[in-house]
Design an enzyme around this catalytic site. Structure first.
Site, PDB file in Angstrom:
ATOM      1  N   HIS A   9       0.825  -1.206   0.000  1.00 36.27           N
ATOM      2  CA  HIS A   9       0.000   0.000   0.000  1.00 36.27           C
ATOM      3  C   HIS A   9       0.862   1.260   0.000  1.00 36.27           C
ATOM      4  O   HIS A   9       2.014   1.260   0.457  1.00 36.27           O
ATOM      5  CB  HIS A   9      -0.923   0.015   1.221  1.00 36.27           C
ATOM      6  CG  HIS A   9      -0.193   0.028   2.533  1.00 36.27           C
ATOM      7  ND1 HIS A   9       0.355   1.172   3.077  1.00 36.27           N
ATOM      8  CD2 HIS A   9       0.091  -0.969   3.389  1.00 36.27           C
ATOM      9  CE1 HIS A   9       0.931   0.884   4.224  1.00 36.27           C
ATOM     10  NE2 HIS A   9       0.800  -0.407   4.444  1.00 36.27           N
ATOM     11  N   GLU A  87      -1.566  -6.844   7.637  1.00 37.72           N
ATOM     12  CA  GLU A  87      -0.216  -6.593   8.135  1.00 37.72           C
ATOM     13  C   GLU A  87       0.066  -7.466   9.364  1.00 37.72           C
ATOM     14  O   GLU A  87      -0.854  -7.993  10.007  1.00 37.72           O
ATOM     15  CB  GLU A  87      -0.077  -5.101   8.478  1.00 37.72           C
ATOM     16  CG  GLU A  87       1.255  -4.665   9.080  1.00 37.72           C
ATOM     17  CD  GLU A  87       2.453  -4.948   8.179  1.00 37.72           C
ATOM     18  OE1 GLU A  87       2.768  -6.148   7.986  1.00 37.72           O
ATOM     19  OE2 GLU A  87       3.066  -3.992   7.691  1.00 37.72           O
TER      20      GLU A  87
END
EC number: 5.4.2.11
Length: 250
Positions: A9, A87
């Site tokens: 990202h 994550e």
């Protein structure tokens, strides 16, 4: 030959503030939005396309993917979102400033928490409001598998089942795949694809917003891989990731 694009990202608000983020759901910064659009242009300039996308359950990865799709007029491309691509969960470190944490606990300890393979951060308790068991987006996930703080080793163990169950079958079916995810979930995939050992992956840094292209053979072994765009920029961004958590030298 199957093609796989891995994309971390764009810069998030907490990347900008140098905070441990993990499963905390923060948005992209303006710079992160620009990185996502630039990534789309790199993909277009290479003449690449994708027929299916995978991303996490976190806004910063989802919005990065949507910005790429919008820029490439591919908003119609199927997207699968899954918590296994989230994550690494940074436990009790989430929300803390990395440099302040280094000043409090020492750079060596922060380095171990961030970069070691098998050492988890301090965990949070299941009754902590920040534990993912209290987040409605994970209501269908068995509570006993939701993390309260993960080592990279635990992150790899979480991510790889999704590779085998979802991403690899798409590639084996001849689909070109884009995965928009996070630094550590992508490190897990790169470790698997590149055959890295625990020492190698501990030194691996994934820059934000730069597509990493794999060309894979019929057995999904890498024939080649590279970052799109300027190699020097990829190295510079990776060094910036590595420098997080270091104290300023006077």
């Amino acid at each position: 030959m199957a093609r796989l694009i891995l994309l971390r990202h764009g810069q998030s608000a907490w990347n900008l503030e140098n905070r441990f983020t993990g499963w905390t759901d923060v948005d992209l910064s303006p710079a992160g939005e620009a990185e996502a659009l630039a990534a789309a242009r790199l993909i277009r300039d290479e003449g690449l396309d994708f027929s299916v996308c995978h991303t996490s359950m976190l806004t910063r990865a989802i919005r990065t993917l949507h910005l790429v799709q919008q820029e490439l007029d591919r908003l119609w491309t199927p997207v699968r979102k899954h918590w296994r691509l989230n994550e690494r969960h940074y436990g009790a470190l989430q929300g803390l400033d990395k440099r302040e944490t280094a000043a409090r606990h020492g750079e060596d300890q922060v380095f171990v928490w961030r970069r070691s393979y098998d050492v988890p951060p301090p965990v949070i308790a299941p009754d902590d409001p920040k534990h993912p068991v209290h987040d409605p987006r994970y209501a269908d996930v068995p509570p006993d598998v939701l993390p309260c703080g993960e080592s990279l080793e635990a992150t790899v163990a979480r991510v790889l089942p999704y590779w085998y169950d979802a991403i690899a079958p798409d590639l084996m079916a001849g689909r070109d795949v884009l995965v928009a995810a996070h630094g550590n979930s992508l490190r897990a995939l790169v470790m698997h694809l590149d055959g890295l050992d625990r020492e190698d992956v501990s030194r691996l840094d994934i820059p934000t917003g730069l597509p990493r292209l794999y060309e894979l053979d019929a057995a999904l072994r890498p024939v080649s891989y590279r970052y799109l765009g300027d190699p020097a920029e990829a190295e510079e961004r990776a060094r910036a990731v590595a420098a997080q958590g270091r104290l300023e030298k006077n």
